[in-house]
Design an enzyme around this catalytic site. Sequence first.
Site, PDB file in Angstrom:
ATOM      1  N   GLY A   1       0.775  -1.224   0.000  1.00 56.84           N
ATOM      2  CA  GLY A   1       0.000   0.000   0.000  1.00 56.84           C
ATOM      3  C   GLY A   1       0.808   1.276   0.000  1.00 56.84           C
ATOM      4  O   GLY A   1       0.242   2.373   0.034  1.00 56.84           O
TER       5      GLY A   1
ATOM      6  N   GLU B   1       4.845  -6.125   0.848  1.00 56.12           N
ATOM      7  CA  GLU B   1       4.254  -6.325  -0.481  1.00 56.12           C
ATOM      8  C   GLU B   1       4.223  -4.981  -1.224  1.00 56.12           C
ATOM      9  O   GLU B   1       3.153  -4.410  -1.458  1.00 56.12           O
ATOM     10  CB  GLU B   1       2.839  -6.896  -0.331  1.00 56.12           C
ATOM     11  N   PRO B   2       5.387  -4.463  -1.625  1.00 54.96           N
ATOM     12  CA  PRO B   2       5.437  -3.095  -2.176  1.00 54.96           C
ATOM     13  C   PRO B   2       5.234  -3.042  -3.692  1.00 54.96           C
ATOM     14  O   PRO B   2       6.033  -2.470  -4.425  1.00 54.96           O
ATOM     15  CB  PRO B   2       6.853  -2.656  -1.801  1.00 54.96           C
ATOM     16  N   GLY B   3       4.157  -3.647  -4.194  1.00 56.56           N
ATOM     17  CA  GLY B   3       3.965  -3.754  -5.641  1.00 56.56           C
ATOM     18  C   GLY B   3       3.896  -2.421  -6.364  1.00 56.56           C
ATOM     19  O   GLY B   3       4.699  -2.122  -7.248  1.00 56.56           O
ATOM     20  N   ARG B   4       2.906  -1.581  -6.027  1.00 55.58           N
ATOM     21  CA  ARG B   4       2.733  -0.307  -6.719  1.00 55.58           C
ATOM     22  C   ARG B   4       3.982   0.565  -6.581  1.00 55.58           C
ATOM     23  O   ARG B   4       4.386   1.259  -7.514  1.00 55.58           O
ATOM     24  CB  ARG B   4       1.522   0.438  -6.157  1.00 55.58           C
TER      25      ARG B   4
ATOM     26  N   TYR C   1     -11.882   5.407  -9.139  1.00 55.97           N
ATOM     27  CA  TYR C   1     -11.334   6.082  -7.964  1.00 55.97           C
ATOM     28  C   TYR C   1     -11.232   7.598  -8.117  1.00 55.97           C
ATOM     29  O   TYR C   1     -10.666   8.259  -7.256  1.00 55.97           O
ATOM     30  CB  TYR C   1      -9.918   5.563  -7.669  1.00 55.97           C
TER      31      TYR C   1
ATOM     32  N   CYS D   1     -19.527   3.962 -24.948  1.00 53.72           N
ATOM     33  CA  CYS D   1     -20.799   4.650 -24.729  1.00 53.72           C
ATOM     34  C   CYS D   1     -21.140   4.698 -23.242  1.00 53.72           C
ATOM     35  O   CYS D   1     -22.077   4.058 -22.759  1.00 53.72           O
ATOM     36  CB  CYS D   1     -21.907   3.940 -25.506  1.00 53.72           C
ATOM     37  N   GLU D   2     -20.337   5.443 -22.494  1.00 51.71           N
ATOM     38  CA  GLU D   2     -20.505   5.649 -21.058  1.00 51.71           C
ATOM     39  C   GLU D   2     -20.021   7.055 -20.715  1.00 51.71           C
ATOM     40  O   GLU D   2     -18.930   7.455 -21.143  1.00 51.71           O
ATOM     41  CB  GLU D   2     -19.659   4.650 -20.246  1.00 51.71           C
TER      42      GLU D   2
ATOM     43  N   TYR E   1      -2.188  -1.500 -11.269  1.00 52.64           N
ATOM     44  CA  TYR E   1      -3.650  -1.377 -11.343  1.00 52.64           C
ATOM     45  C   TYR E   1      -4.068  -0.765 -12.680  1.00 52.64           C
ATOM     46  O   TYR E   1      -5.016   0.004 -12.747  1.00 52.64           O
ATOM     47  CB  TYR E   1      -4.189  -0.571 -10.160  1.00 52.64           C
TER      48      TYR E   1
END
Length: 258
Positions: free
Chosen positions: A93, A127-130, A170, A198-199, A227
């Site tokens: 995180g 768990e330092p992925g980002r 987000y 179409c959104e 992500y």
Amino acid sequence: DFRINPDVDAHTHAHITTGRAENKFGVPIGRAVELYERARRLSHVEVSGVHLHIGSQITEVAPYQAAIRKTLGLVGALRARGLDIRTLNIGGGMGIVYDKERPSTAREFANAILGPLRGQGLKLLLEPGRFIVGNAGVLLTRVLYIKPAARKTFVIVDCGMNDLIRPTLYDAYHAIIPLREADGRGRRQKVDVVGPICESGDFLARNRALALPRAGQYLAVRSAGAYGFVMSSNYNSRPRAAEVVVDGRSWSVVRRRE
């Protein structure tokens, strides 16, 4: 290991906080001793550690410090009951810079959390992925056309919310720059950068000041290494893009275009 919910506010977006009592993740810290006691009576289970994860894109160290203090109290209680707790996984995180954030550096983070952990005899897992890959990736997209409307100008590009859903999900900020530096030297104006789906939620940026691009020009959407592709989909029957790894002047396709 059990994943413990320490009821700590990570001060991040509500959709990516995971360590508060009202979140669905983990087991309540108040029930942990009971669950560990049940687990150690199981003949094929070895109880050895505690796991926590309080959220994502966390830019300050205080929530980690609070969660670790609470969890060390639990570790002490479990050891007092004879359980051999050897590992502590404090999750991931750690935040990165998308826009104007000022997250702690790895050294600042280490200095802030190691104090209470010294002398505990615990193997520490992270768990330092980002933190590692978030700013190592970009999403490249081509401008299809410019659409002046009554109240704003839309830059229509060939990627959409299926390719990068973070802005929609987000309200996340991703810097957008022209792929060629020379293309960014024109007069800047506020535009919405939107996809072809179409959104109304199909956008990469709203009210963003950019040098107005031309049809056919390429833009780089930054900080897409985490992500990004992993959250992409075939929504609206759209095939997913290729993934390319660049190393200096060499490159390789690591996932073919669908």
